[in-house]
Design a protein around this motif. Sequence first.
Motif, PDB file in Angstrom:
ATOM      1  N   PRO A  65       0.829  -1.203   0.000  1.00 51.59           N
ATOM      2  CA  PRO A  65       0.000   0.000   0.000  1.00 51.59           C
ATOM      3  C   PRO A  65       0.863   1.252   0.000  1.00 51.59           C
ATOM      4  CG  PRO A  65       0.062  -0.974   2.191  1.00 51.59           C
ATOM      5  CD  PRO A  65       0.770  -1.935   1.281  1.00 51.59           C
ATOM      6  N   GLY A  66       0.308   2.319  -0.507  1.00 51.51           N
ATOM      7  CA  GLY A  66       1.068   3.563  -0.540  1.00 51.51           C
ATOM      8  C   GLY A  66       0.465   4.545  -1.512  1.00 51.51           C
ATOM      9  N   ASP A  67       1.068   5.687  -1.551  1.00 54.75           N
ATOM     10  CA  ASP A  67       0.611   6.763  -2.420  1.00 54.75           C
ATOM     11  C   ASP A  67       1.271   6.604  -3.780  1.00 54.75           C
ATOM     12  OD1 ASP A  67      -0.429   9.050  -3.453  1.00 54.75           O
ATOM     13  OD2 ASP A  67       0.950  10.410  -2.422  1.00 54.75           O
ATOM     14  N   HIS A  68       0.679   5.767  -4.624  1.00 58.20           N
ATOM     15  CA  HIS A  68       1.233   5.503  -5.948  1.00 58.20           C
ATOM     16  C   HIS A  68       0.547   6.361  -7.001  1.00 58.20           C
ATOM     17  CE1 HIS A  68       3.449   1.945  -4.574  1.00 58.20           C
ATOM     18  NE2 HIS A  68       2.369   1.624  -3.895  1.00 58.20           N
ATOM     19  N   ARG A  69       1.209   6.485  -8.134  1.00 55.72           N
ATOM     20  CA  ARG A  69       0.647   7.128  -9.309  1.00 55.72           C
ATOM     21  C   ARG A  69       1.009   6.300 -10.536  1.00 55.72           C
ATOM     22  NH1 ARG A  69       2.618  10.462  -5.786  1.00 55.72           N
ATOM     23  NH2 ARG A  69       4.730  10.141  -6.591  1.00 55.72           N
ATOM     24  N   LEU A  70       0.074   6.202 -11.454  1.00 54.08           N
ATOM     25  CA  LEU A  70       0.352   5.561 -12.734  1.00 54.08           C
ATOM     26  C   LEU A  70       0.711   6.631 -13.749  1.00 54.08           C
ATOM     27  CD1 LEU A  70      -2.288   2.731 -13.333  1.00 54.08           C
ATOM     28  CD2 LEU A  70       0.084   2.512 -12.585  1.00 54.08           C
ATOM     29  N   GLU A  71       1.766   6.348 -14.533  1.00 56.61           N
ATOM     30  CA  GLU A  71       2.206   7.272 -15.569  1.00 56.61           C
ATOM     31  C   GLU A  71       2.189   6.572 -16.924  1.00 56.61           C
ATOM     32  OE1 GLU A  71       5.515   9.876 -13.014  1.00 56.61           O
ATOM     33  OE2 GLU A  71       6.157   8.438 -14.556  1.00 56.61           O
ATOM     34  N   ALA A  72       1.524   7.171 -17.886  1.00 55.42           N
ATOM     35  CA  ALA A  72       1.639   6.734 -19.276  1.00 55.42           C
ATOM     36  C   ALA A  72       2.630   7.668 -19.943  1.00 55.42           C
ATOM     37  CB  ALA A  72       0.294   6.782 -19.981  1.00 55.42           C
ATOM     38  N   ALA A  73       3.726   7.113 -20.437  1.00 55.65           N
ATOM     39  CA  ALA A  73       4.841   7.956 -20.863  1.00 55.65           C
ATOM     40  C   ALA A  73       5.518   7.374 -22.083  1.00 55.65           C
ATOM     41  CB  ALA A  73       5.844   8.094 -19.717  1.00 55.65           C
ATOM     42  N   ARG A  74       6.390   8.192 -22.685  1.00 57.17           N
ATOM     43  CA  ARG A  74       7.219   7.741 -23.801  1.00 57.17           C
ATOM     44  C   ARG A  74       8.559   7.206 -23.314  1.00 57.17           C
ATOM     45  NH1 ARG A  74       7.101  13.415 -26.558  1.00 57.17           N
ATOM     46  NH2 ARG A  74       7.400  13.829 -24.340  1.00 57.17           N
ATOM     47  N   HIS A  75       8.918   7.531 -22.075  1.00 58.51           N
ATOM     48  CA  HIS A  75      10.141   7.027 -21.461  1.00 58.51           C
ATOM     49  C   HIS A  75      10.074   7.341 -19.976  1.00 58.51           C
ATOM     50  CE1 HIS A  75      11.570  11.194 -21.274  1.00 58.51           C
ATOM     51  NE2 HIS A  75      11.231  11.308 -22.539  1.00 58.51           N
ATOM     52  N   ALA A  76      11.003   6.804 -19.198  1.00 59.57           N
ATOM     53  CA  ALA A  76      11.032   7.056 -17.759  1.00 59.57           C
ATOM     54  C   ALA A  76      11.260   8.541 -17.502  1.00 59.57           C
ATOM     55  CB  ALA A  76      12.126   6.228 -17.097  1.00 59.57           C
ATOM     56  N   GLY A  77      10.427   9.105 -16.633  1.00 62.81           N
ATOM     57  CA  GLY A  77      10.578  10.512 -16.300  1.00 62.81           C
ATOM     58  C   GLY A  77      10.103  11.462 -17.370  1.00 62.81           C
ATOM     59  N   ASP A  78       9.268  11.003 -18.285  1.00 60.64           N
ATOM     60  CA  ASP A  78       8.761  11.845 -19.368  1.00 60.64           C
ATOM     61  C   ASP A  78       7.991  13.036 -18.793  1.00 60.64           C
ATOM     62  OD1 ASP A  78       7.667  12.935 -21.628  1.00 60.64           O
ATOM     63  OD2 ASP A  78       6.551  11.148 -22.241  1.00 60.64           O
ATOM     64  N   PRO A  79       8.415  14.271 -19.077  1.00 59.94           N
ATOM     65  CA  PRO A  79       7.702  15.432 -18.535  1.00 59.94           C
ATOM     66  C   PRO A  79       6.295  15.576 -19.096  1.00 59.94           C
ATOM     67  CG  PRO A  79       9.362  16.142 -20.111  1.00 59.94           C
ATOM     68  CD  PRO A  79       9.579  14.680 -19.884  1.00 59.94           C
ATOM     69  N   ALA A  80       6.007  14.933 -20.234  1.00 61.97           N
ATOM     70  CA  ALA A  80       4.676  15.009 -20.828  1.00 61.97           C
ATOM     71  C   ALA A  80       3.817  13.791 -20.472  1.00 61.97           C
ATOM     72  CB  ALA A  80       4.789  15.143 -22.345  1.00 61.97           C
ATOM     73  N   ALA A  81       4.208  13.034 -19.451  1.00 61.78           N
ATOM     74  CA  ALA A  81       3.469  11.833 -19.067  1.00 61.78           C
ATOM     75  C   ALA A  81       2.069  12.188 -18.578  1.00 61.78           C
ATOM     76  CB  ALA A  81       4.231  11.077 -17.983  1.00 61.78           C
ATOM     77  N   VAL A  82       1.131  11.269 -18.830  1.00 59.24           N
ATOM     78  CA  VAL A  82      -0.229  11.388 -18.306  1.00 59.24           C
ATOM     79  C   VAL A  82      -0.271  10.633 -16.982  1.00 59.24           C
ATOM     80  CG1 VAL A  82      -2.663  10.979 -18.765  1.00 59.24           C
ATOM     81  CG2 VAL A  82      -1.098  11.456 -20.657  1.00 59.24           C
ATOM     82  N   VAL A  83      -0.733  11.293 -15.914  1.00 61.38           N
ATOM     83  CA  VAL A  83      -0.635  10.745 -14.559  1.00 61.38           C
ATOM     84  C   VAL A  83      -2.019  10.639 -13.938  1.00 61.38           C
ATOM     85  CG1 VAL A  83       0.446  10.998 -12.301  1.00 61.38           C
ATOM     86  CG2 VAL A  83       1.641  11.821 -14.351  1.00 61.38           C
ATOM     87  N   ILE A  84      -2.278   9.507 -13.269  1.00 58.78           N
ATOM     88  CA  ILE A  84      -3.495   9.338 -12.467  1.00 58.78           C
ATOM     89  C   ILE A  84      -3.106   8.712 -11.144  1.00 58.78           C
ATOM     90  CG2 ILE A  84      -5.002   9.088 -14.482  1.00 58.78           C
ATOM     91  CD1 ILE A  84      -5.028   6.056 -13.945  1.00 58.78           C
ATOM     92  N   PRO A  85      -3.875   8.961 -10.066  1.00 53.91           N
ATOM     93  CA  PRO A  85      -3.584   8.315  -8.774  1.00 53.91           C
ATOM     94  C   PRO A  85      -3.843   6.832  -8.846  1.00 53.91           C
ATOM     95  CG  PRO A  85      -5.631   9.556  -8.674  1.00 53.91           C
ATOM     96  CD  PRO A  85      -5.014   9.891  -9.987  1.00 53.91           C
ATOM     97  N   PHE A  86      -3.144   6.086  -8.013  1.00 56.25           N
ATOM     98  CA  PHE A  86      -3.265   4.621  -8.028  1.00 56.25           C
ATOM     99  C   PHE A  86      -3.015   4.092  -6.622  1.00 56.25           C
ATOM    100  CE2 PHE A  86      -0.854   0.501  -8.857  1.00 56.25           C
ATOM    101  CZ  PHE A  86      -2.005  -0.254  -8.953  1.00 56.25           C
ATOM    102  N   ASP A  87      -3.977   3.398  -6.061  1.00 55.86           N
ATOM    103  CA  ASP A  87      -3.850   2.766  -4.754  1.00 55.86           C
ATOM    104  C   ASP A  87      -3.987   1.259  -4.945  1.00 55.86           C
ATOM    105  OD1 ASP A  87      -3.795   1.911  -2.186  1.00 55.86           O
ATOM    106  OD2 ASP A  87      -5.605   2.972  -1.519  1.00 55.86           O
ATOM    107  N   PRO A  88      -2.891   0.523  -5.001  1.00 58.57           N
ATOM    108  CA  PRO A  88      -2.974  -0.921  -5.279  1.00 58.57           C
ATOM    109  C   PRO A  88      -3.616  -1.738  -4.151  1.00 58.57           C
ATOM    110  CG  PRO A  88      -0.745  -0.318  -4.689  1.00 58.57           C
ATOM    111  CD  PRO A  88      -1.502   0.973  -4.807  1.00 58.57           C
ATOM    112  N   SER A  89      -3.681  -1.150  -2.943  1.00 57.11           N
ATOM    113  CA  SER A  89      -4.261  -1.916  -1.829  1.00 57.11           C
ATOM    114  C   SER A  89      -5.770  -1.922  -1.874  1.00 57.11           C
ATOM    115  CB  SER A  89      -3.780  -1.336  -0.507  1.00 57.11           C
ATOM    116  OG  SER A  89      -4.190   0.013  -0.376  1.00 57.11           O
TER     117      SER A  89
END
Length: 438
Positions: free
Chosen positions: A414-438
């Motif tokens: 559990p934790g404060d996760h976020r999902l990123e859809a990106a073109r590479h790691a650390g992509d400044p143009a990534a699309v981000v949504i909150p994600f709680d896997p627990s």
Amino acid sequence: ADGDLARSDALRAARRLLAAQVRWAGSVPDRAPDASVVASPPHRALARRAAAAGMVLLRNEPFGAAPLLPLDPDAVGRVAVLGALADAPNLGDDGSSAVRPPETVTMLAGLREALGPHAVAVPDDDAVGSAVVLARSSDVAVVVVGCTAADEGEALIAMDRDTIGLMPGPLGSRRLAGLTSKLISIAARSKGSTGGDRERLTLRDEDEELIRAVAAVNPRTIVVVVAGSAVLTERWRHDVPAVLLAWYPGMEGGRALADVLTGAEEPGGRLPFAVPTDESHLPHFDRDARRIVYDRWWGQRRLDRDRRRPAFPLGFGLGYTQFELDGLELTALDRASLTGSARVAVANTGGRRGSTVVQVYADSDAGPLRPRRQLLGFAKVTLDAGEGGRIDVDLDLRPLARREPASREWSLVPGDHRLEAARHAGDPAAVVIPFDPS
């Protein structure tokens, strides 16, 4: 026997191995193909497409109104092809993965075939001065540099006594294993080519000197790097507008390179590792050490922890068109199997057909003992110019799991996760949504 491993875990692993063998046995044809199928036209066409699809475009700066690549074969004049590897069959490792095709199309041969023999020029000798003279009088300079089997790959010299002692038969005896190891070491050194671990991550000094000298007289310089692993480029990459990582592209590599440089194919590869700006940003390495301890911090995750910006991050790679990502949503989550699925909206906003690799990362503040950003899945999509669509990306959530000591079962942290859809790691143009896997 000690109780450290559950019998069910061992049986599950064994069943997977046996199932794979049964599936493979069922796909083997009853009659072996004739030897003439080796390097047949369909096989060579596949090798050519695969080589182009794996090349990674690391840099493609504008020259005038557009990026330097791809070149227009009808508009480009004379092309200078430079570097010791330009006309050398270079297939990589000389060890157990070595292959011997009936023909290898070198980079020079591929460019001559694509552009015409009169449009491609080479210097009279290997001197840097001769390369500079030719580059100054050419419209484009292509510099081919990198590694060979002498720099990296399987090394017989690495067959020490302990390794040889694992072999069955008489070689397994301690005395014969030691003698064999010495003989292999002497034979490998006498060849002047040992391979194995690279001594450094930069190019050879003479290669870097050649790049800088050519770039100083020709602003349309393209550097093609041939290697099987990361190459540091800090001493010269800002001097040239285009850098292409070709790996070891195989017997059709020269034609594949010409396809990519002229735009007949796009460079479809993405980096499977991060390239740092300095060797000190990676774990300490000693190629002569017999024992060393490494922790969990390496590659992109180490750079993230230390807040160091890489030269090229994990998953990086440019194409010949532009893409925009939008509308990320988590469409499935199975905590039992630690799998999931995400859907991403993708649009080709450029002027030509092309592809991109949509990558989904988990970004979290899980504390100092866990990596900040981890790759969960990726998928390639090809779209026409102006076309948009949605792509589903299968997710492997195991990087976010931990094993409970009592139950020995895996569960999502559990934790404060976020999902990123990106073109590479650390992509400044990534699309981000909150994600709680627990």
